[in-house]
Design a protein around this motif. Structure first.
Motif, short mmCIF file in Angstrom:
data_model
loop_
_atom_site.label_atom_id
_atom_site.label_comp_id
_atom_site.label_asym_id
_atom_site.label_seq_id
_atom_site.Cartn_x
_atom_site.Cartn_y
_atom_site.Cartn_z
N SER A 267 71.87 61.54 1.02
CA SER A 267 71.61 60.49 -0.12
C SER A 267 70.16 59.95 -0.35
O SER A 267 69.62 59.75 0.76
CB SER A 267 72.86 59.35 -0.36
N LEU A 268 69.81 59.90 -1.61
CA LEU A 268 68.88 58.95 -1.98
C LEU A 268 69.18 58.15 -3.25
O LEU A 268 68.60 58.37 -4.32
CB LEU A 268 67.46 59.65 -2.20
N PRO A 269 69.96 57.07 -3.07
CA PRO A 269 70.47 56.20 -4.47
C PRO A 269 68.92 55.44 -4.57
O PRO A 269 68.26 54.87 -3.81
CB PRO A 269 71.40 55.51 -4.02
N VAL A 270 68.83 55.47 -6.16
CA VAL A 270 67.57 54.64 -6.71
C VAL A 270 68.15 53.81 -7.72
O VAL A 270 68.65 54.65 -8.50
CB VAL A 270 66.45 55.59 -7.10
N ALA A 271 67.59 52.55 -7.99
CA ALA A 271 68.06 51.86 -9.28
C ALA A 271 67.13 51.24 -9.57
O ALA A 271 66.14 50.89 -8.69
CB ALA A 271 69.14 50.67 -8.82
N LEU A 272 66.69 50.92 -10.73
CA LEU A 272 65.62 50.72 -11.50
C LEU A 272 66.23 49.57 -12.60
O LEU A 272 67.21 49.72 -13.53
CB LEU A 272 64.95 51.59 -12.35
N ILE A 273 65.78 48.06 -12.58
CA ILE A 273 66.02 47.03 -13.26
C ILE A 273 64.80 46.37 -13.70
O ILE A 273 64.11 45.76 -12.86
CB ILE A 273 67.03 46.17 -12.72
N PRO A 274 64.65 46.40 -15.11
CA PRO A 274 63.43 45.52 -15.71
C PRO A 274 63.59 44.27 -15.68
O PRO A 274 64.54 43.85 -15.99
CB PRO A 274 63.00 46.25 -16.71
N ASN A 275 62.56 43.32 -15.76
CA ASN A 275 62.67 41.88 -16.19
C ASN A 275 61.64 42.08 -17.32
O ASN A 275 60.45 42.66 -17.29
CB ASN A 275 62.15 41.25 -15.03
N CYS A 276 62.14 41.16 -17.98
CA CYS A 276 61.35 40.92 -19.69
C CYS A 276 60.39 39.86 -19.69
O CYS A 276 59.99 39.39 -18.59
CB CYS A 276 62.31 40.80 -20.91
N ALA A 277 59.85 39.94 -20.71
CA ALA A 277 58.65 38.71 -20.81
C ALA A 277 58.96 37.42 -20.56
O ALA A 277 58.19 36.50 -20.32
CB ALA A 277 58.05 39.00 -22.35
N ALA A 278 60.34 37.18 -20.70
CA ALA A 278 61.00 36.10 -20.25
C ALA A 278 61.35 35.91 -19.05
O ALA A 278 62.36 36.31 -18.69
CB ALA A 278 62.16 35.46 -21.06
N ASP A 279 60.45 35.89 -17.94
CA ASP A 279 60.62 35.99 -16.35
C ASP A 279 61.39 34.61 -16.01
O ASP A 279 60.49 33.82 -15.63
CB ASP A 279 59.19 36.08 -16.03
N ARG A 280 62.72 34.68 -15.81
CA ARG A 280 63.41 33.60 -15.62
C ARG A 280 64.12 33.72 -14.32
O ARG A 280 65.07 34.38 -14.34
CB ARG A 280 64.37 33.23 -16.79
N HIS A 281 63.53 33.13 -13.40
CA HIS A 281 64.18 33.23 -11.86
C HIS A 281 63.75 31.67 -11.00
O HIS A 281 62.29 31.59 -11.21
CB HIS A 281 64.09 34.33 -11.26
N ILE A 282 64.49 31.42 -10.16
CA ILE A 282 63.89 30.39 -9.14
C ILE A 282 64.82 30.04 -8.06
O ILE A 282 65.98 30.71 -7.97
CB ILE A 282 63.74 28.93 -9.88
N SER A 283 64.06 29.85 -6.84
CA SER A 283 64.73 29.73 -5.64
C SER A 283 64.61 28.37 -5.20
O SER A 283 63.73 27.72 -5.36
CB SER A 283 64.36 30.71 -4.43
N PHE A 284 65.90 27.84 -4.44
CA PHE A 284 65.82 26.42 -3.84
C PHE A 284 66.74 26.66 -2.66
O PHE A 284 67.48 27.38 -2.60
CB PHE A 284 65.97 25.48 -4.95
N THR A 285 66.45 25.69 -1.96
CA THR A 285 67.28 25.48 -0.63
C THR A 285 67.81 24.17 -0.63
O THR A 285 67.24 22.99 -0.90
CB THR A 285 66.40 25.79 0.54
N LEU A 286 69.19 24.02 -0.27
CA LEU A 286 69.91 22.80 -0.02
C LEU A 286 69.99 22.38 1.27
O LEU A 286 70.77 23.34 1.80
CB LEU A 286 71.36 22.83 -0.94
N ASP A 287 69.97 21.14 1.94
CA ASP A 287 70.11 20.92 3.35
C ASP A 287 71.12 19.61 3.44
O ASP A 287 70.91 19.25 4.62
CB ASP A 287 68.89 20.86 3.84
N GLY A 288 71.64 19.04 2.47
CA GLY A 288 72.35 18.02 2.67
C GLY A 288 71.72 16.83 2.26
O GLY A 288 72.62 15.67 1.99
N SER A 289 70.65 16.85 1.92
CA SER A 289 69.80 15.53 1.52
C SER A 289 70.04 15.29 0.07
O SER A 289 69.36 14.10 -0.27
CB SER A 289 68.36 15.41 1.89
#
Length: 507
Positions: A267-289
């Motif tokens: 197999s060679l599964p391939v997926a393509l998903i575009p992000n639009c001009a409203a590029d909305r994402h963010i990452s954060f980490t919670l440590d209990g503080s």
């Protein structure tokens, strides 16, 4: 042992969603500014200028970048040493954060999620439930990756299982033109390769969570075969000449992301998903503080690009417009619309067809009117309406012949191209199709002076509105003679890019 408090987690999710609804990531702004500086296509350059200006306006006004504030996607990596101070499961906590964000009275976001998708398609009212992916990992923190994914881009997702000997590059380049411009380029392409069908799709979605870094990659050069493929695809996709909003130009994608996973030998599964001009994402980490804290981009993150009305734009009075006036327009021409127009999108179109099938009168007289495909955000303060950018027009293509025949509509307004059958219908009925810039919803909404619901109020954002607009910026997508800018524009710029490449090689 780290203890995560329920209120800290819920608040962090809610604050993250409010943040990404209003602010572009700084790397996106940097890459889009470079695209604007090098763009030679006047139509594409104007569209990028609108997106950049809209971004700054949304940040200052603390209002959504786009009317489609998205389906919430959350990837969670939960440390196995974490303890939760809550009686609820993690998905319920995520949904509590989503509910708080989308019903915030100071900045309400558009609820787009519908329940019973096969049947009633009833709006849930608060944009829940979110799409949540959980992974238990070593450690004592919770890492969250949050995204709000618009329907126009999500609908252009593609998947295939290739043969192991097939070229992923060739498959991508065959797929991109078929996506049209409904995903609001210039954006980002996320690729997932390997694993299984569902794993490839998850990889493609997760790849979009990483910051845009293509210019840095180009400057230092690839350090792996994956990075080399990213560069190759970035250059090859842009060479297609599709351009901003599909109008033809030098930049269709700002970056190409790629994640892979081991897969079956057959197999060679391939997926393509575009992000639009409203590029909305963010990452954060919670440590209990405590809850996560999000810092807005610095004021100098936005380039000195201030969109202004095209000096050659033709002012149009929608209340007195005739076909004779429309006959003088040409594909690609800039217009400024003033007067009254109606709105309708998917759900409203279905109801109109049901009424026509039943031989019942329509709730609104559409004769000689303009129809805007839009689902706006609710207004706040002194707004007539919240951000109100266009939705993807091809979804209404199947209704075109029936609606135009029964109503006498003069024109339609949306984003991206129309399909071949719809183009034929538009020409046969001697109507025109205009486009507004996807990704400039707050800017467009400033032209809307008054708004009122005139039919199907129970549909929420999909109700039929009457807008009164003043100098609403649009471009002629398909003129009265049947010429489409989404055909002629990319064709011209693909040839121009090819000629430039040949000239460069010879030199």
């Amino acid at each position: 042992m780290t203890v995560i408090q329920e209120q800290d987690f819920v608040r962090s999710i809610a604050d993250a969603l409010q943040f990404i609804a209003v602010y572009h990531p700084a790397p996106y702004l940097t890459h889009l500014a470079r695209a604007h500086a090098r763009e030679r296509s006047p139509a594409a350059r104007d569209a990028i200028a609108q997106i950049l200006t809209n971004s700054r306006m949304a940040a200052l006004g603390k209002r959504p970048l786009c009317q489609d504030t998205g389906v919430v996607n959350v990837f969670l990596e939960i440390g196995m040493a974490v303890q939760w101070q809550t009686r609820h499961d993690v998905e319920a906590l995520v949904n509590a954060g989503v509910r708080a964000a989308y019903t915030d009275p100071h900045n309400p976001l558009r609820a787009s999620m519908v329940d019973a998708p096969l049947f009633s398609r009833t709006n849930t009212g608060d944009n829940t439930p979110a799409i949540v992916h959980l992974r238990l990992v070593a450690g004592d923190t919770v890492r969250c990756m949050v995204a709000a994914k618009g329907g126009g881009a999500e609908n252009k997702s593609r998947f295939a299982v290739l043969n192991p000997s097939d070229s992923v590059r060739d498959w991508v380049l065959s797929v991109i033109p078929s996506m049209g411009a409904g995903w609001c380029p210039p954006g980002i392409i996320g690729l997932g390769v390997g694993g299984s069908a569902e794993k490839a799709m998850l990889l493609a979605k997760e790849s979009l969570m990483a910051p845009i870094d293509m210019h840095e990659l180009l400057e230092r050069g690839p350090r792996s075969r994956s990075e080399a493929l990213r560069i190759e695809l970035y250059e090859a996709i842009n060479a297609l000449g599709i351009g901003a909003q599909g109008l033809g130009g030098l930049t269709t994608v700002l970056d190409v992301k790629l994640l892979s996973y081991p897969t079956h030998a057959a197999s060679l599964p391939v997926a393509l998903i575009p992000n639009c001009a409203a590029d909305r994402h963010i990452s954060f980490t919670l440590d209990g503080s405590g809850p996560a804290v999000f810092t807005p981009p610095a004021p100098d993150s936005w380039p000195a690009v201030n969109w202004s009305v095209n000096v050659d734009a033709v002012r149009v009075n929608l209340d007195t417009l005739t076909r004779e006036q429309m006959a003088g327009w040409h594909a690609g021409q800039s217009l400024l619309l003033s007067g009254k127009l109606l709105t309708a999108r998917d759900a409203a179109h279905r109801r109109l067809i049901e009424l026509l099938d039943a031989g019942q009168p329509l709730p609104v007289d559409f004769a000689g009117r303009a129809l805007y495909y839009v689902g706006p955000v609710d207004p706040v303060r002194d707004e007539a309406v919240g951000p109100a950018g266009p939705t993807t027009s091809t979804r209404m293509d199947k209704f075109m012949d029936r609606v135009l025949s029964a109503t006498g509509l003069l024109m339609t307004i949306g984003k991206a191209e129309r399909g071949p059958a719809a183009c034929e219908v538009i020409q046969r009925h001697r109507t025109t199709y205009l486009i507004a810039v996807g990704g400039a919803a707050y800017l467009v909404s400033q032209a809307i002076r008054r708004a009122r619901v005139v039919a199907f109020a129970d549909l929420g954002m999909e109700a039929i509105y009457e807008f009164e607009v003043e100098d609403m910026p649009v471009t002629v997508g398909i003129d009265l003679h049947g010429e489409s800018i989404h055909v002629t524009g990319p064709a011209h710029w693909q040839q121009t890019i090819r000629a430039d490449t040949i000239t460069t090689r010879i030199a």
